[in-house]
Design a protein around this motif. Sequence first.
Motif, PDB file in Angstrom:
ATOM      1  N   MET B   1       1.113  -1.456  -0.314  1.00 54.83           N
ATOM      2  CA  MET B   1       0.004  -0.625  -0.064  1.00 54.83           C
ATOM      3  C   MET B   1       0.839   1.781  -0.079  1.00 54.83           C
ATOM      4  O   MET B   1       1.606   1.165   0.246  1.00 54.83           O
ATOM      5  N   THR B   2       0.265   2.450  -1.011  1.00 55.89           N
ATOM      6  CA  THR B   2       0.703   3.212  -0.789  1.00 55.89           C
ATOM      7  C   THR B   2       1.200   4.297   0.439  1.00 55.89           C
ATOM      8  O   THR B   2      -0.009   4.234   1.376  1.00 55.89           O
ATOM      9  N   LEU B   4       1.307   7.334   2.774  1.00 60.33           N
ATOM     10  CA  LEU B   4       1.666   9.158   2.346  1.00 60.33           C
ATOM     11  C   LEU B   4       2.939   9.628   2.293  1.00 60.33           C
ATOM     12  O   LEU B   4       3.145  10.803   1.405  1.00 60.33           O
ATOM     13  N   ARG B   5       3.291   9.176   3.401  1.00 62.00           N
ATOM     14  CA  ARG B   5       4.958   9.757   3.503  1.00 62.00           C
ATOM     15  C   ARG B   5       5.730   9.520   1.158  1.00 62.00           C
ATOM     16  O   ARG B   5       6.352  10.577   1.476  1.00 62.00           O
ATOM     17  N   GLU B 121       0.861   7.766  -7.156  1.00 61.93           N
ATOM     18  CA  GLU B 121       0.123   6.541  -6.925  1.00 61.93           C
ATOM     19  C   GLU B 121      -1.339   7.698  -6.661  1.00 61.93           C
ATOM     20  O   GLU B 121      -2.130   7.030  -5.895  1.00 61.93           O
TER      21      GLU B 121
END
Lengths: 419, 150
Positions: B1-2, B4-5, B121
Amino acid sequence: MSAVTKAAPEAHASAYDVERVRAEFPILSRSVYGKPLVYLDNANTTQKPRVVIDAVRRYYEEENANIHRGTHWLSEKATEAYEGGREKVARFLGATSPKEIVFTRGTTEAINLVAAGFAREYLQAGDEILITGLEHHSNIVPWQLACERTGAKLVVVPITDEGEVPVDEFEKRLTPRTKLAAVSHVSNALGTVNPVKTFIALAHARKVPVLVDGAQAAPHLPLDVVDLGCDFYAISGHKMYGPTGIGALYGTEAWLEKLPPYQGGGDMISSVTFEKTTYNVLPWKFEAGTANIAGGIGFGVAADWLSGVGLAAVAAHEHDLLLHGTRQLSMVPGLTIVGRAKEKAGVISFVLENVHPHDIGTILDREGIAIRTGHHCAQPVMDRFGLPATARASFGLYNTRAEVDALVNALAKVRKVFG
Amino acid sequence: MTDLRDLYQEVILDHNKSPHNYREMTDATRMALGYNPLCGDKMKLYAKIEGDRIADVTFQGSGCAISKASASIMTDAIKGKTLAEAEALYGKFHDLLTGPPDVKADGAGLGKLAVFSGVREFPARVKCATLAWHTLQTVLKNTQDVAKTE
């Protein structure tokens, strides 16, 4: 009386079973980015209960045919279902007859229909259309187009720092030149509930007809257009737990008879020759072409379902969320709520110091929380507060206090990212 | 999962907080307005063009962290470059943002601009990162001798 009153027998917030309501919405059990979905974008569009989804599917699976023109069994069934949808919407609004309900693509088209008709038949250079500073673009631009075409002038009632439209400011701008007033019942950007009944009484005292943009009111407040006394009331199905692409214009029979057709085509005529065409009777005079049949059916089912839950109970539940949300969000450091009207629906617009709403939206999204960020199609409202955008949480009948708390907790994460 | 950083990298947050070249330019030879109707963000880009070189470039406006940091880093990156070099950089930057999300972005030749590699993304945010560059296009297109990338 309307089905709304019938279906809401003395419901109180305490008796309101939000979990039972939630269970009727398949989408609410899904997750987003591995987190349970917290859907707080209801002023944008609402989710659909199983009964609405089933009604639309059932029409396509079992009754699909064109309406009003077939002699065959399916066409009769489809016509019955579609016109049944109209009756349900009429009952929901408290209209005297289904003749007063014109199906449209939504609130926007409903307003355009009235604005175009007024421009053609009733507006001249120097006339005035009165709107408020709270309006959505869909209750501004159609009137600007009408003004451009006729030389009429758009007059705007200014709003206060709280986001209210003062009654005296409204009254002051009703002049002998005012040909129509168009006001929102509930502001989509700030949640303000306008005193539309008072506005209508003031306007009618000067023989000025009133159109009410009810897109944000119909899903949240008990409604009765006859009691309100409005001449037109515009709503959208998709904001009322119904399908997209369908809405309705309520108009008094007297006004709908007077207004010219909006579009020409099939279904809106009685007879056509190359010399002369006679228009169909109400409401079909305004419904050219093959209608959004599945939409009309689904809309009717949604209206009935909403009445069944009970608008008084819904309003009480959402008011509780508004109070809880306002209290909790006020405690978030650097957060300012925009729009502090005394009468508000379940909408909280806010800004966070040093964080752009767009960034808030992205970070909340990763927590599974859906809100809207931007100008909410109400740029004049944003300009009034000197903001390019706000973040907006808007509640629906299935939201819970726990979801509001999830929003507040996620805002702490926003703060963390932005230091 | 991507994470936020990937989107909100330190460099981006720093530029958001203290953007470089954030001022009005009184002796600008060109100026253009950028507008993102989706979120209401507005940007003013000022440039001083000397010959075929961008002698100075500054900006002002309101926007999200991504759009502000993008404008800040862009102005740093194109200052002193020729118009053609700035165009070429835009092409590379555009590829960085719009490449397939499952392929790790290649920031080669982009220098500091590579910090925006995470944006691909977050498709909803690509326009935030390109607002400054689209505005730059308007500034560059002010003359007839500038090549078009698309």
